[in-house]
Design an enzyme around this catalytic site. Structure first.
Site, PDB file in Angstrom:
ATOM      1  CE  LYS A   1       7.658  68.224  27.800  1.00 12.11           C
ATOM      2  NZ  LYS A   1       6.424  68.096  28.583  1.00 12.11           N
TER       3      LYS A   1
ATOM      4  CG  ASP B   1       3.997  60.414  25.805  1.00 12.33           C
ATOM      5  OD1 ASP B   1       3.581  61.443  26.347  1.00 12.33           O
ATOM      6  OD2 ASP B   1       4.894  59.702  26.295  1.00 12.33           O
TER       7      ASP B   1
ATOM      8  CD  GLU C   1       7.864  58.552  30.464  1.00  9.76           C
ATOM      9  OE1 GLU C   1       7.397  59.560  31.038  1.00  9.76           O
ATOM     10  OE2 GLU C   1       8.074  58.519  29.235  1.00  9.76           O
TER      11      GLU C   1
ATOM     12  CG  HIS D   1       3.590  65.826  26.393  1.00  6.84           C
ATOM     13  ND1 HIS D   1       3.715  66.328  27.673  1.00  6.84           N
ATOM     14  CD2 HIS D   1       3.432  64.487  26.524  1.00  6.84           C
ATOM     15  CE1 HIS D   1       3.665  65.316  28.546  1.00  6.84           C
ATOM     16  NE2 HIS D   1       3.486  64.186  27.874  1.00  6.84           N
TER      17      HIS D   1
HETATM   18 ZN    ZN Z   1       3.501  62.221  28.580  1.00  7.17          ZN
END
Ligand code: ZN
Length: 458
Positions: free
Chosen positions: A88, A338, A241, A85
């Site tokens: 982010k 991630d 998740e 990501h």
């Molecule tokens: Zn993710």
């Protein structure tokens, strides 16, 4: 003859002698492998490309080329990080997660996005992440991009610019990320699909956000696969998740792929709750995942951080997918970074060697009789359609990560901070960017922990 990789010749033509390479990532036939699955080879590099890979000591040394004795050090292809990501990343000081939970992460990122994610902010943090990944050795990255409201039109053009800037150093792909119910808003979904198609991206979505799947879930999944089929797009979803017994969308995805006869590639990330289902139930779902030809990526660092976190209670499970069982069923499996330094994961630096080292401990890759190095290299490269990445093959660019470790035990015991990263035959500068560069974005007063006098140079 030079000794040790610190002596790599400045030109991009030379021979690497006695390199240990993972046999599973080297298509050369007939190489013997040791108990770690590593083969001892000599690699000839000519003008930045791999000219040949032969068993160590079997080719003439009398070639006139500079030779570097690696003394059995492990050489890997540059890893492939298929689930990140970048949009982010690296905003922790501005938006820390106060209790470390998934719900706080969602709320924190929503708030940060609406307040701060201008093109400049997104570009600066994404570029910082790419510099970290490059210095650690990564050769290809797929990132999810929050594609909600105005953000779609801000982040995708920034991504397209960065993909051009980084071409030749890191191959980049992007996937649109949005809550599944966005699909039911006809006009918004059409805009997202058009944006993704224009930028050569993938369709994505979060398939579980607390509600047990129902007919509306199936309908939304049908819309995603039909739109992807119409535009010729692959699909990459955030799946289950959660520890909730209601988190059962993986089976719905498999059925939707089969029902729609979708022929593109489908990658499912996380799938945490599958590990909590009764064995027989999990086996049934895994068979269905294999039948639908889904691929699965586990995000061990982020899920260890977010899952099973409750105040004053020690976590009881790891939050990772049953990766051994999926692999045994023939499902392509992989691990990836991630989030990095954002409310979903406080730490991380897009270092795939760290991810593999920790995945080995968390997922028990070791002592399993299987070579898991594919999970950070050839398998994600195949899923991304990058057949020139994730392996060491004659004819490809001479892109390597060189280490002093001679066995997987030596490799996994240290962080490999002294690794050398070679791109197109030449060593790159592996100095990591300084966090201080991001201070202007963080709205926090500058502090100097090393003394009272602030630095004037930076
Ligand atoms: Zn993710």
């Amino acid at each position: 003859m030079a000794f040790g990789f610190a002596c790599l010749p400045a030109g991009a033509t030379y021979r690497l002698l006695r390199a240990r390479v993972p046999a599973v990532l080297v298509p050369t036939r007939g190489l013997a492998a040791d108990e770690d699955g590593l083969s001892l080879v000599d690699i000839t590099v000519e003008s930045g490309r791999i000219a040949s890979i032969v068993a160590a000591g079997t080719a003439s040394l009398d070639t006139g080329l500079d030779a570097v004795e690696l003394d059995g050090g492990i050489v890997l292809p540059r890893p492939v990080d298929i689930h990140t990501h970048l949009d982010k990343g690296y905003l922790w000081p501005r938006r820390p997660n106060r209790d470390g939970t998934f719900m706080s992460a969602l709320a924190g990122v929503d708030q940060d996005r609406s307040q701060h994610w201008t093109a400049d902010d997104v570009r600066t943090r994404m570029n910082f992440g790419l510099r970290c990944a490059f210095a650690h050795g990564t050769g290809a990255i797929r990132t999810h991009l929050d594609s909600i409201g105005d953000q779609t039109d801000i982040s995708w053009p920034v991504f397209a610019e960065l993909r051009e800037e980084w071409r030749g150093r890191i191959a980049l792909q992007a996937t649109a990320l949005f809550p599944l119910d966005l699909v039911l808003d006809e006009e918004t979904f059409r805009h997202v699909v058009a944006t993704v198609a224009r930028h050569g991206g993938l369709l994505g979505g979060v398939t579980f956000l607390g509600q047990a799947p129902d007919a509306a879930t199936d309908h939304a999944l049908d819309r995603i696969f039909q739109a992807a089929d119409a535009e010729g797009l692959d699909v990459d979803l955030h799946v289950d998740e959660s520890a909730s017994p209601d988190a059962r969308t993986l089976e719905r995805i498999a059925r939707a792929v089969i029902r729609n006869e979708f022929r593109g590639k489908v990658l499912c990330g996380h799938c945490c709750s599958l590990a909590l289902q009764p064995e027989a139930e999990a086996e049934r779902v895994i068979d269905l995942v294999a039948e639908a030809r889904l691929a699965v990526v586990s995000l061990p660092l982020c899920n260890l951080y977010l899952q099973d976190r409750q105040p004053r209670r020690t976590p009881r499970w790891r939050g990772v997918v049953p990766i051994h069982e999926l692999q045994a069923a023939g499902v392509p499996v992989m691990v990836a970074s991630d989030n990095t330094r954002d409310p979903f994961y406080a730490y991380g630096d897009l270092d795939m060697i760290e991810v593999f080292r920790e995945a080995t401990r968390i997922l028990h890759f070791d002592h399993s009789g299987h070579d898991w190095l594919r999970t950070i290299a050839a398998t994600p490269a195949d899923v991304m359609g990058l057949d020139r990445h994730g392996r060491i093959e004659a004819g490809d660019a001479a892109d390597f990560v060189l280490t002093r470790a001679r066995s997987l035990n030596e490799f996994l015991s240290r962080p490999q901070s002294d690794r050398m990263v070679v791109v197109a035959g030449r060593p790159i500068d592996t100095t990591l960017p300084d966090y201080r560069e991001l201070d202007p974005l963080m709205n926090v007063p500058r502090r100097n922990a090393f003394g009272s006098q602030a630095r004037s140079d930076g």
